[in-house]
Write a protein that holds these residues in place. Structure first.
Motif, mmCIF file in Angstrom:
data_model
loop_
_atom_site.group_PDB
_atom_site.id
_atom_site.type_symbol
_atom_site.label_atom_id
_atom_site.label_comp_id
_atom_site.label_asym_id
_atom_site.label_seq_id
_atom_site.Cartn_x
_atom_site.Cartn_y
_atom_site.Cartn_z
ATOM 1 N N GLY A 179 3.328 5.955 10.556
ATOM 2 C CA GLY A 179 1.963 6.183 11.019
ATOM 3 C C GLY A 179 1.453 7.584 10.785
ATOM 4 O O GLY A 179 0.313 7.902 11.158
ATOM 5 N N ASP A 180 2.255 8.432 10.171
ATOM 6 C CA ASP A 180 1.873 9.827 9.908
ATOM 7 C C ASP A 180 1.655 10.002 8.409
ATOM 8 O O ASP A 180 2.592 9.971 7.619
ATOM 9 C CB ASP A 180 2.984 10.752 10.389
ATOM 10 C CG ASP A 180 2.602 12.223 10.315
ATOM 11 O OD1 ASP A 180 1.869 12.607 9.375
ATOM 12 O OD2 ASP A 180 3.055 12.993 11.177
ATOM 13 N N LYS A 181 0.395 10.201 7.983
ATOM 14 C CA LYS A 181 0.066 10.261 6.550
ATOM 15 C C LYS A 181 0.820 11.377 5.835
ATOM 16 O O LYS A 181 1.250 11.219 4.691
ATOM 17 C CB LYS A 181 -1.441 10.442 6.366
ATOM 18 C CG LYS A 181 -2.251 9.217 6.758
ATOM 19 C CD LYS A 181 -3.726 9.429 6.477
ATOM 20 C CE LYS A 181 -4.540 8.188 6.856
ATOM 21 N NZ LYS A 181 -5.989 8.368 6.596
ATOM 22 N N ARG A 182 0.972 12.512 6.497
ATOM 23 C CA ARG A 182 1.651 13.637 5.843
ATOM 24 C C ARG A 182 3.137 13.329 5.654
ATOM 25 O O ARG A 182 3.697 13.609 4.591
ATOM 26 C CB ARG A 182 1.472 14.910 6.678
ATOM 27 C CG ARG A 182 0.041 15.422 6.709
ATOM 28 C CD ARG A 182 -0.049 16.727 7.496
ATOM 29 N NE ARG A 182 -1.410 17.244 7.527
ATOM 30 C CZ ARG A 182 -1.767 18.361 8.149
ATOM 31 N NH1 ARG A 182 -0.845 19.075 8.803
ATOM 32 N NH2 ARG A 182 -3.019 18.761 8.119
ATOM 33 N N ARG A 183 3.754 12.789 6.677
ATOM 34 C CA ARG A 183 5.191 12.498 6.600
ATOM 35 C C ARG A 183 5.464 11.254 5.754
ATOM 36 O O ARG A 183 6.521 11.139 5.135
ATOM 37 C CB ARG A 183 5.758 12.312 8.010
ATOM 38 C CG ARG A 183 5.650 13.553 8.884
ATOM 39 C CD ARG A 183 6.025 13.251 10.321
ATOM 40 N NE ARG A 183 7.431 12.887 10.462
ATOM 41 C CZ ARG A 183 7.958 12.409 11.586
ATOM 42 N NH1 ARG A 183 7.188 12.191 12.651
ATOM 43 N NH2 ARG A 183 9.241 12.106 11.641
ATOM 44 N N LEU A 184 4.500 10.320 5.750
ATOM 45 C CA LEU A 184 4.685 9.056 5.039
ATOM 46 C C LEU A 184 5.028 9.264 3.576
ATOM 47 O O LEU A 184 5.966 8.647 3.048
ATOM 48 C CB LEU A 184 3.414 8.203 5.164
ATOM 49 C CG LEU A 184 3.355 6.953 4.277
ATOM 50 C CD1 LEU A 184 4.475 5.983 4.638
ATOM 51 C CD2 LEU A 184 1.989 6.276 4.417
ATOM 52 N N PHE A 185 4.310 10.149 2.906
ATOM 53 C CA PHE A 185 4.485 10.308 1.463
ATOM 54 C C PHE A 185 5.794 11.015 1.103
ATOM 55 O O PHE A 185 6.159 11.071 -0.059
ATOM 56 C CB PHE A 185 3.273 11.027 0.860
ATOM 57 C CG PHE A 185 2.034 10.165 0.870
ATOM 58 C CD1 PHE A 185 1.857 9.185 -0.092
ATOM 59 C CD2 PHE A 185 1.086 10.302 1.858
ATOM 60 C CE1 PHE A 185 0.741 8.363 -0.077
ATOM 61 C CE2 PHE A 185 -0.044 9.486 1.886
ATOM 62 C CZ PHE A 185 -0.221 8.517 0.908
ATOM 63 N N HIS A 186 6.496 11.498 2.121
ATOM 64 C CA HIS A 186 7.811 12.089 1.867
ATOM 65 C C HIS A 186 8.922 11.049 1.866
ATOM 66 O O HIS A 186 10.039 11.338 1.439
ATOM 67 C CB HIS A 186 8.119 13.163 2.928
ATOM 68 C CG HIS A 186 7.262 14.392 2.799
ATOM 69 N ND1 HIS A 186 7.350 15.258 1.722
ATOM 70 C CD2 HIS A 186 6.284 14.890 3.607
ATOM 71 C CE1 HIS A 186 6.477 16.236 1.875
ATOM 72 N NE2 HIS A 186 5.811 16.040 3.012
ATOM 73 N N ILE A 187 8.616 9.835 2.359
ATOM 74 C CA ILE A 187 9.658 8.803 2.411
ATOM 75 C C ILE A 187 9.464 7.718 1.350
ATOM 76 O O ILE A 187 10.271 6.799 1.254
ATOM 77 C CB ILE A 187 9.736 8.150 3.811
ATOM 78 C CG1 ILE A 187 8.485 7.315 4.097
ATOM 79 C CG2 ILE A 187 9.955 9.200 4.888
ATOM 80 C CD1 ILE A 187 8.599 6.483 5.376
ATOM 81 N N ILE A 188 8.393 7.836 0.544
ATOM 82 C CA ILE A 188 8.153 6.847 -0.512
ATOM 83 C C ILE A 188 9.251 6.945 -1.570
ATOM 84 O O ILE A 188 9.722 8.041 -1.890
ATOM 85 C CB ILE A 188 6.771 7.066 -1.163
ATOM 86 C CG1 ILE A 188 5.678 6.996 -0.094
ATOM 87 C CG2 ILE A 188 6.516 6.029 -2.249
ATOM 88 C CD1 ILE A 188 5.674 5.718 0.694
ATOM 89 N N ASP A 189 9.657 5.825 -2.113
ATOM 90 C CA ASP A 189 10.698 5.758 -3.141
ATOM 91 C C ASP A 189 10.427 6.796 -4.227
ATOM 92 O O ASP A 189 9.434 6.695 -4.955
ATOM 93 C CB ASP A 189 10.713 4.350 -3.751
ATOM 94 C CG ASP A 189 11.900 4.134 -4.690
ATOM 95 O OD1 ASP A 189 12.575 5.109 -5.048
ATOM 96 O OD2 ASP A 189 12.138 2.966 -5.059
ATOM 97 N N PRO A 190 11.256 7.822 -4.359
ATOM 98 C CA PRO A 190 11.008 8.888 -5.343
ATOM 99 C C PRO A 190 11.040 8.383 -6.779
ATOM 100 O O PRO A 190 10.457 9.012 -7.670
ATOM 101 C CB PRO A 190 12.156 9.877 -5.077
ATOM 102 C CG PRO A 190 13.225 9.078 -4.408
ATOM 103 C CD PRO A 190 12.499 8.052 -3.589
#
Length: 409
Positions: free
Chosen positions: A327-338
């Motif tokens: 639910g955190d947009k900033r943190r979300l993109f750090h966990i997307i499949d690299p």
């Protein structure tokens, strides 16, 4: 021989069940099962039981004794008569004597082999001709496997949908139990997410999620709802066009009807995917499938397995690690499949994360229905706001800003 083939599978099954299941002793508690006194479902329990059997999770107070009457097929119609009844010899020839290089996969039940048959027939065909099929062979000594084998015929013999794998036929001879399915050329979602060198494109991930959601929505929305109970990446199979189809209905269960809110069952499924309230109580509802769907969505987003002991402590349980960040947009993109390397839709990722977040709610009533999930996912396949474009545009703006500042001076 013709008389045997035309008698229908239930007659053959009934003859075998009496000698195999009813006379067998009740299954002993699995050494890997959840202790009877355990009422807490958390990351520690998930990790502790990571290597447990996929289909053996005993609910509290059941002490390993099944409360399900799953030895008999529950179907009351004649749809099963449409299934082909193969002889063991026919399937032996169709798979090239079950040779090792024809193995498509392996599970607790046994092996799945690739084979060829003539169209609309049980006659074996030469490799590369006729119809390609997948033949699942059950281990002769698998008691639970026999029950699942019966359930598979019972459900897939009467359920037909573009997002369910098609069951073509079966074989029951002496101690041999085999099932024959349509062949799914691209294998499982699990292989594409975790075992292939090339990353699965975002567009395909969305397409697969939509197809799987349609399959579950169909099961839940029928006049007689069905709870799949073992939704996971290895049970989502893909055809050449990456259309997703649900497979392995061995743990499927008829859902509650009328005024009933749930079905009480022995806890079966796969650790890391099972809903917490189901593990704790054995109460089965369609919202258990919704939770499992949420887990798979997070696997699609992150490229990580639901349970992975190779990860650092705190990251081994995917849901415990990822849900606070969904639910955190900033943190979300750090966990997307690299491995996607910014080749994904920004809005699509945010919406999938939002859907997954609600699917994984601890309160089952707060989870959406699969019909709602499906409707929310469908528009995401048309999004073109790829992350690398936004990143490139942002960098261009940053470079242009100093130049504009100099010109003003």
């Amino acid at each position: 021989m013709e008389e045997k083939r035309n008698c229908g599978c239930w007659g053959a099954i009934a003859q075998r069940i009496g000698g195999i299941c009813r006379s067998s002793a009740a299954p002993r508690p699995s050494p890997n099962s959840i202790p009877k006194t355990s009422l807490v479902h958390d990351a520690a329990i998930e990790a502790q039981h990571l290597n447990a059997s996929n289909h053996e999770m005993n609910a509290p107070n059941e002490a390993g004794v099944s409360v399900e009457n799953s030895d008999k097929p529950t179907s009351g119609d004649n749809s099963h008569l449409q299934l082909l009844q193969f002889t063991f010899q026919e399937l032996k020839i169709a798979t090239g004597n079950f040779r090792p290089d024809s193995i498509l996969g392996e599970g607790g039940f046994g092996y799945v082999f690739k084979g060829w048959i003539e169209e609309n027939s049980t006659t074996p065909a030469k490799p590369g001709t006729g119809v390609t099929v997948a033949v699942k062979s059950l281990k002769p000594d698998a008691l639970q496997g026999h029950r699942e084998w019966v359930a598979e015929i019972d459900f897939l013999g009467q359920l037909h949908h573009p997002n369910l794998v098609k069951l073509l036929g079966y074989c029951i001879e002496d101690d041999q139990r085999l099932l024959v399915y349509e062949f799914m050329a691209r294998g499982s979602l699990e292989n594409h997410l975790f075992r292939r060198a090339l990353p699965l494109p975002w567009s395909n991930r969305i397409k697969i999620a939509i197809g799987a959601a349609k399959g579950l929505a169909f099961l839940h929305g029928g006049a007689k709802p069905v709870i799949y109970r073992d939704f996971k990446t290895s049970n989502i199979l893909l055809d050449l066009e990456y259309n997703a189809k649900l497979s392995d209905f061995g743990l499927a269960k008829a859902g509650p009807e009328g005024d009933k809110t749930h079905v009480s069952t022995r806890v079966l499924g796969t650790y890391g995917y099972a809903a917490p309230e189901y593990v704790m109580t054995g109460h089965l509802t369609s919202k258990n499938d919704v939770y499992s769907f949420g887990v798979v969505l997070v696997e699609i987003l992150t490229g990580r397995r639901s349970m992975d002991k190779k990860r650092p402590r705190g990251e081994q349980n995917l849901v415990a690690w990822a849900r606070p960040q969904l639910g955190d947009k900033r943190r979300l993109f750090h966990i997307i499949d690299p491995r996607l390397e910014l080749n994904y839709s920004m809005k699509g990722v945010q919406k999938v994360a939002q859907i997954a977040y609600y699917c994984l709610s601890r309160d089952p009533k707060a989870r959406p229905s699969m019909e709602e999930v499906m409707k929310d996912l469908i528009p995401l396949q048309d999004l073109n706001d790829l992350a690398y474009r936004s990143f490139r545009s942002s960098r261009s703006s940053q470079k242009a800003s100093p130049q504009r500042g100099k010109s003003r001076r």
